[in-house]
Design a protein around this motif. Structure first.
Motif, PDB file in Angstrom:
ATOM      1  N   TYR A 147       1.891   8.960  -6.506  1.00  0.00           N
ATOM      2  CA  TYR A 147       2.392   7.691  -5.984  1.00  0.00           C
ATOM      3  C   TYR A 147       1.164   6.884  -5.579  1.00  0.00           C
ATOM      4  O   TYR A 147       0.266   7.426  -4.912  1.00  0.00           O
ATOM      5  N   VAL A 148       1.136   5.634  -5.972  1.00  0.00           N
ATOM      6  CA  VAL A 148      -0.014   4.791  -5.637  1.00  0.00           C
ATOM      7  C   VAL A 148       0.365   3.904  -4.453  1.00  0.00           C
ATOM      8  O   VAL A 148       1.290   3.095  -4.532  1.00  0.00           O
ATOM      9  N   LEU A 149      -0.351   4.105  -3.341  1.00  0.00           N
ATOM     10  CA  LEU A 149      -0.043   3.374  -2.096  1.00  0.00           C
ATOM     11  C   LEU A 149      -0.900   2.122  -1.980  1.00  0.00           C
ATOM     12  O   LEU A 149      -2.114   2.170  -2.209  1.00  0.00           O
ATOM     13  N   ASN A 150      -0.237   1.023  -1.600  1.00  0.00           N
ATOM     14  CA  ASN A 150      -0.951  -0.212  -1.296  1.00  0.00           C
ATOM     15  C   ASN A 150      -0.337  -0.847  -0.068  1.00  0.00           C
ATOM     16  O   ASN A 150       0.892  -0.995  -0.004  1.00  0.00           O
ATOM     17  N   GLY A 151      -1.177  -1.208   0.888  1.00  0.00           N
ATOM     18  CA  GLY A 151      -0.664  -1.885   2.081  1.00  0.00           C
ATOM     19  C   GLY A 151      -1.457  -1.516   3.328  1.00  0.00           C
ATOM     20  O   GLY A 151      -2.480  -0.821   3.259  1.00  0.00           O
ATOM     21  N   THR A 152      -0.949  -1.997   4.449  1.00  0.00           N
ATOM     22  CA  THR A 152      -1.635  -1.794   5.740  1.00  0.00           C
ATOM     23  C   THR A 152      -0.653  -1.269   6.770  1.00  0.00           C
ATOM     24  O   THR A 152       0.464  -1.762   6.877  1.00  0.00           O
ATOM     25  N   LYS A 153      -1.083  -0.266   7.487  1.00  0.00           N
ATOM     26  CA  LYS A 153      -0.323   0.234   8.638  1.00  0.00           C
ATOM     27  C   LYS A 153      -1.107  -0.144   9.887  1.00  0.00           C
ATOM     28  O   LYS A 153      -2.334  -0.229   9.831  1.00  0.00           O
ATOM     29  N   ASN A 154      -0.425  -0.350  11.003  1.00  0.00           N
ATOM     30  CA  ASN A 154      -1.212  -0.604  12.212  1.00  0.00           C
ATOM     31  C   ASN A 154      -0.705   0.212  13.391  1.00  0.00           C
ATOM     32  O   ASN A 154       0.316   0.913  13.285  1.00  0.00           O
ATOM     33  N   THR A 189      -8.449  10.900   1.067  1.00  0.00           N
ATOM     34  CA  THR A 189      -7.871  10.516  -0.221  1.00  0.00           C
ATOM     35  C   THR A 189      -8.493   9.170  -0.620  1.00  0.00           C
ATOM     36  O   THR A 189      -8.474   8.230   0.189  1.00  0.00           O
ATOM     37  N   PRO A 190      -9.067   9.082  -1.835  1.00  0.00           N
ATOM     38  CA  PRO A 190      -9.701   7.804  -2.216  1.00  0.00           C
ATOM     39  C   PRO A 190      -8.722   6.638  -2.075  1.00  0.00           C
ATOM     40  O   PRO A 190      -7.549   6.756  -2.430  1.00  0.00           O
ATOM     41  N   GLY A 191      -9.205   5.534  -1.527  1.00  0.00           N
ATOM     42  CA  GLY A 191      -8.356   4.354  -1.341  1.00  0.00           C
ATOM     43  C   GLY A 191      -7.755   4.268   0.054  1.00  0.00           C
ATOM     44  O   GLY A 191      -7.120   3.277   0.407  1.00  0.00           O
ATOM     45  N   PHE A 192      -7.960   5.315   0.863  1.00  0.00           N
ATOM     46  CA  PHE A 192      -7.439   5.332   2.242  1.00  0.00           C
ATOM     47  C   PHE A 192      -8.629   5.125   3.177  1.00  0.00           C
ATOM     48  O   PHE A 192      -9.560   5.918   3.196  1.00  0.00           O
ATOM     49  N   SER A 193      -8.582   4.041   3.970  1.00  0.00           N
ATOM     50  CA  SER A 193      -9.700   3.788   4.899  1.00  0.00           C
ATOM     51  C   SER A 193      -9.191   3.310   6.251  1.00  0.00           C
ATOM     52  O   SER A 193      -8.079   2.810   6.367  1.00  0.00           O
ATOM     53  N   MET A 194     -10.041   3.494   7.262  1.00  0.00           N
ATOM     54  CA  MET A 194      -9.726   3.029   8.622  1.00  0.00           C
ATOM     55  C   MET A 194     -10.019   1.549   8.738  1.00  0.00           C
ATOM     56  O   MET A 194     -11.059   1.079   8.266  1.00  0.00           O
ATOM     57  N   GLY A 195      -9.117   0.839   9.412  1.00  0.00           N
ATOM     58  CA  GLY A 195      -9.376  -0.566   9.719  1.00  0.00           C
ATOM     59  C   GLY A 195      -9.789  -0.703  11.175  1.00  0.00           C
ATOM     60  O   GLY A 195     -10.483   0.162  11.724  1.00  0.00           O
ATOM     61  N   LYS A 196      -9.269  -1.753  11.798  1.00  0.00           N
ATOM     62  CA  LYS A 196      -9.657  -2.098  13.179  1.00  0.00           C
ATOM     63  C   LYS A 196      -9.221  -1.029  14.186  1.00  0.00           C
ATOM     64  O   LYS A 196      -8.102  -0.522  14.102  1.00  0.00           O
ATOM     65  N   LYS A 197     -10.102  -0.767  15.154  1.00  0.00           N
ATOM     66  CA  LYS A 197      -9.705   0.081  16.286  1.00  0.00           C
ATOM     67  C   LYS A 197      -9.244  -0.845  17.417  1.00  0.00           C
ATOM     68  O   LYS A 197      -9.967  -1.774  17.795  1.00  0.00           O
ATOM     69  N   TYR A 209      -5.472   2.905  15.590  1.00  0.00           N
ATOM     70  CA  TYR A 209      -6.169   2.301  14.447  1.00  0.00           C
ATOM     71  C   TYR A 209      -5.240   1.596  13.465  1.00  0.00           C
ATOM     72  O   TYR A 209      -4.067   1.952  13.329  1.00  0.00           O
ATOM     73  N   GLU A 210      -5.830   0.653  12.766  1.00  0.00           N
ATOM     74  CA  GLU A 210      -5.190   0.104  11.562  1.00  0.00           C
ATOM     75  C   GLU A 210      -5.608   1.014  10.399  1.00  0.00           C
ATOM     76  O   GLU A 210      -6.735   1.505  10.371  1.00  0.00           O
ATOM     77  N   LEU A 211      -4.695   1.252   9.468  1.00  0.00           N
ATOM     78  CA  LEU A 211      -5.008   2.079   8.291  1.00  0.00           C
ATOM     79  C   LEU A 211      -4.799   1.235   7.035  1.00  0.00           C
ATOM     80  O   LEU A 211      -3.782   0.542   6.925  1.00  0.00           O
ATOM     81  N   ASN A 212      -5.758   1.323   6.124  1.00  0.00           N
ATOM     82  CA  ASN A 212      -5.645   0.524   4.897  1.00  0.00           C
ATOM     83  C   ASN A 212      -5.511   1.421   3.666  1.00  0.00           C
ATOM     84  O   ASN A 212      -6.202   2.438   3.550  1.00  0.00           O
ATOM     85  N   ASP A 214      -5.563   1.138  -0.474  1.00  0.00           N
ATOM     86  CA  ASP A 214      -5.889   0.280  -1.596  1.00  0.00           C
ATOM     87  C   ASP A 214      -5.886   1.151  -2.860  1.00  0.00           C
ATOM     88  O   ASP A 214      -6.828   1.896  -3.099  1.00  0.00           O
ATOM     89  N   ASN A 215      -4.793   1.080  -3.601  1.00  0.00           N
ATOM     90  CA  ASN A 215      -4.617   1.947  -4.779  1.00  0.00           C
ATOM     91  C   ASN A 215      -4.912   3.407  -4.438  1.00  0.00           C
ATOM     92  O   ASN A 215      -5.664   4.094  -5.137  1.00  0.00           O
ATOM     93  N   CYS A 216      -4.330   3.850  -3.348  1.00  0.00           N
ATOM     94  CA  CYS A 216      -4.540   5.221  -2.869  1.00  0.00           C
ATOM     95  C   CYS A 216      -3.545   6.150  -3.581  1.00  0.00           C
ATOM     96  O   CYS A 216      -2.329   6.000  -3.430  1.00  0.00           O
ATOM     97  N   LYS A 217      -4.094   7.102  -4.355  1.00  0.00           N
ATOM     98  CA  LYS A 217      -3.228   7.969  -5.182  1.00  0.00           C
ATOM     99  C   LYS A 217      -2.856   9.237  -4.406  1.00  0.00           C
ATOM    100  O   LYS A 217      -3.702  10.087  -4.138  1.00  0.00           O
ATOM    101  N   VAL A 218      -1.561   9.325  -4.060  1.00  0.00           N
ATOM    102  CA  VAL A 218      -1.064  10.490  -3.316  1.00  0.00           C
ATOM    103  C   VAL A 218      -0.291  11.382  -4.291  1.00  0.00           C
ATOM    104  O   VAL A 218       0.596  10.884  -5.006  1.00  0.00           O
ATOM    105  N   PRO A 219      -0.607  12.676  -4.356  1.00  0.00           N
ATOM    106  CA  PRO A 219       0.108  13.549  -5.302  1.00  0.00           C
ATOM    107  C   PRO A 219       1.623  13.504  -5.065  1.00  0.00           C
ATOM    108  O   PRO A 219       2.071  13.476  -3.913  1.00  0.00           O
ATOM    109  N   ALA A 220       2.395  13.477  -6.139  1.00  0.00           N
ATOM    110  CA  ALA A 220       3.859  13.398  -6.012  1.00  0.00           C
ATOM    111  C   ALA A 220       4.405  14.580  -5.214  1.00  0.00           C
ATOM    112  O   ALA A 220       5.464  14.478  -4.588  1.00  0.00           O
TER     113      ALA A 220
END
Ligand SMILES: Cc1cc2nc3c(=O)[nH]c(=O)nc-3n(C[C@H](O)[C@H](O)[C@H](O)COP(=O)(O)OP(=O)(O)OC[C@H]3O[C@@H](n4cnc5c(N)ncnc54)[C@H](O)[C@@H]3O)c2cc1C
Length: 407
Positions: A147-154, A189-197, A209-212, A214-220
Motif C-alpha cells: 500500500y502506498v501511503l501519502n499524506g500528513t498526520k499530526n 520505511t522509505p517515504g516516512f519522515s518526522m515533521g514539526k515537533k 510530532y507531525e508525521l509525513n 510521501d509515497n511510503c510503501k507499506v507491505p500489504a
C-alpha cells in the motif's frame, strides 16, 4: 480503600510506585523543562517488565490486561503524567494489534512492544481530521504487494521515540468513513519522515510530532483489520484504551493532592497551619472524595472489561480468529459507553483537583519550581486526547438513546 488486588497486581503496583518515586520524581522537572525524551526511565521500566503487564504471555507479556496497565499508568502519572505516556502510547499502538492482528502480525510485533524493546505510537489525527477522525485525507493506494501511503498526520504522541505505528488512512475516499483502513507502519520505511515537533503546555516529557508520508510503501501484510474496517479498529481500540487516559488523569489528580496536602500542613499563616482552616479541609475533602470516586469507577469498569477481553484472547488463540471477533461473541455489549464515562469522569476530576491544588498552595502553587502547577498543566490534555470530553459525552448520549430505543 482496599480494592482487593491480587498478589501479582500488588507487585506490579509497588514496582511502578517505587520506580516513580525513586527514579522519576528526582528528574521530572528536568524532562518537563528540557522536553527531552526520558530514555533512562524507559530503561528502568523495561528492566521491571512494566511494558508487558497487559500482553498475553505467549507474546512475552505478564498475562494481565487493561487493569494492570491502569495500575502502572496511575502510579507513574502520580509523579509525572508525561513520562507515563512512554507506556500508555505503546499500549495505544499495541491494542489494535492485539484486537485485530493476524497471528503473524501478533508474533512479529507484540513481543518487541511487550518488552519495551521497540516503543509504539498511534496516529489517526490530521490537521483537518480531529474530532471527526474519519475526515482523513491521508491515502493508501494498493500497488501489488504494497500500500502506498501519502499524506500528513499530526499530534502524534511518542512521535519520534516510537518504532512501530498503528496508522489510519483512506483506501477508498469515495466511501468516506467506510473507506478508512488501518495499517502497521515501521519507522525507517522509505517515504516516512518526522515533521514539526510541537511545543506544549503540559506532558512535556512526551514528544508530539507531525508525521509525513510521501509515497511510503507499506507491505500489504501490515494491513490491519480488513479493507474499510478502520473505523471499527479505531473504535474497538478506544473502547479499551480510554481507561488508560483515565488512569493517567487519576494519577495526576492523586499526585497533586499529595503535594498540596503536604504543603498546606507545613505552611503557617495567622499562626496556624493552612490545613487547620476548615475551608482548606473542605477543599481537601472534596478533592479526596472525587479522586476515590474516580478510582472506584475506573477499577470496576476495567475489571469488568478485562473479563471479556481475557476470555476473547483465550478463544482467539484456539480459533485463529481475531480477538475482536471473539470479543463480539463473549460480550453482549460494546464497552464504548463505560469507557467514555471513565475517561470523562477521571479527566474532569483531574482538572478540578489540580486547579484546587494550586489554590490550596497559594502563590507557591503557581511557581514553576514547585511541582503543583505541572500537575495542572498535565491534567488538561486528559480532557482533550483520545476524543475530547464533548465527544465522550456524545458517545454516552448516543448509547443512552440506543438503549432507550431497544426498550
Ligand atoms: C498533546 C496531544 C497529543 C495527542 N496525541 C495524539 C496521538 O498520539 N495520536 C493521535 O492520533 N492524536 C493525538 N492527539 C490528537 C487529539 O486526539 C485531538 O486533538 C482531539 O481528538 C481533538 O481534535 P482537534 O484537536 O482537531 O479538535 P477539534 O476537533 O477541532 O475540536 C475543537 C473543539 O470543538 C469541539 N467539537 C468538535 N466536534 C464536536 C462535536 N461533534 N460535538 C461537540 N463538540 C465538538 C471539541 O470538543 C473541541 O472543544 C493529540 C493531541 C494533543 C493536543
Amino acid at each position: 480503600m482496599n480494592y482487593f488486588l491480587t498478589e501479582e497486581q500488588q507487585a506490579i503496583q509497588e514496582t511502578a510506585r517505587e520506580i516513580a518515586q525513586k527514579k522519576i520524581k528526582p528528574v521530572r522537572e528536568h524532562y518537563d523543562v528540557s522536553e527531552e525524551y526520558p530514555w533512562p526511565i524507559v530503561e528502568e521500566l523495561r528492566k521491571a517488565d512494566l511494558f508487558g503487564v497487559y500482553f498475553p504471555t505467549q507474546y512475552g507479556g505478564l498475562g494481565g490486561a487493561g487493569f494492570e496497565l491502569c495500575l502502572v499508568v496511575e502510579e507513574i502519572s502520580r509523579v509525572c503524567g508525561g513520562t507515563a505516556l512512554t507506556i500508555a502510547c505503546t499500549a495505544l499502538c499495541a491494542f489494535p494489534i492485539i484486537l485485530f492482528g493476524t497471528p503473524k502480525q501478533k508474533e512479529k510485533y507484540l513481543p518487541d512492544l511487550a518488552s519495551g524493546k521497540r516503543l509504539g505510537a498511534f496516529t489517526i489525527t490530521e490537521p483537518e481530521a480531529g474530532s471527526d477522525a474519519t475526515a482523513t485525507s491521508c491515502k493508501a493506494k494498493k500497488e501489488g504487494d504494497y500500500y502506498v501511503l501519502n499524506g500528513t498526520k499530526n499530534f502524534c504522541s511518542n512521535g519520534n521515540a516510537a518504532e512501530i505505528y498503528t496508522l489510519f488512512a483512506s483506501t477508498n475516499p469515495a466511501r468516506g468513513p467506510r473507506g478508512l483502513s488501518a495499517f502497521i507502519v515501521e519507522k525507517g520505511t522509505p517515504g516516512f519522515s518526522m515533521g514539526k515537533k510541537e511545543v506544549k503546555m503540559g506532558i512535556r516529557a512526551s514528544p508530539t510530532y507531525e508525521l509525513n508520508f510521501d509515497n511510503c510503501k507499506v507491505p500489504a501484510e501490515n494491513f490491519l483489520g480488513g479493507e474499510g474496517h478502520g473505523l471499527s479498529v479505531a473504535q474497538g481500540t478506544f473502547d479499551i484504551s480510554r481507561p488508560g487516559v483515565a488512569a493517567q488523569a487519576l494519577g495526576i489528580a492523586q499526585g497533586a493532592l499529595d503535594e498540596a496536602l503536604n504543603y498546606a500542613r507545613m505552611r503557617k499563616q495567622f499562626g496556624q497551619s493552612v490545613l487547620s482552616f476548615q475551608s482548606s479541609q473542605h477543599m481537601a475533602a472534596d478533592m479526596a472524595t472525587q479522586i476515590e470516586a474516580a478510582r472506584s469507577l475506573l477499577y470496576s469498569v476495567t475489571r469488568a472489561m478485562d473479563k471479556d477481553l481475557l476470555a476473547a484472547e483465550a478463544l482467539s488463540e484456539k480459533s485463529g480468529k481475531t480477538v475482536y471477533e471473539e470479543l463480539k461473541k463473549v460480550s453482549s455489549k460494546r464497552w464504548t459507553k463505560y469507557s467514555a464515562m471513565v475517561k470523562l469522569f477521571c479527566s474532569d476530576v483531574a482538572m478540578k483537583v489540580t486547579t484546587d491544588a494550586v489554590q490550596l498552595c497559594g502563590g507557591i502553587g503557581y511557581m514553576r519550581d514547585f511541582p503543583v502547577e505541572k500537575y495542572m498543566r498535565d491534567a488538561k490534555i486528559t480532557q482533550i486526547y483520545e476524543g475530547t470530553n464533548q465527544i465522550q459525552r456524545n458517545e454516552i448520549g448516543y448509547a443512552l438513546i440506543k438503549e432507550l430505543a431497544k426498550g
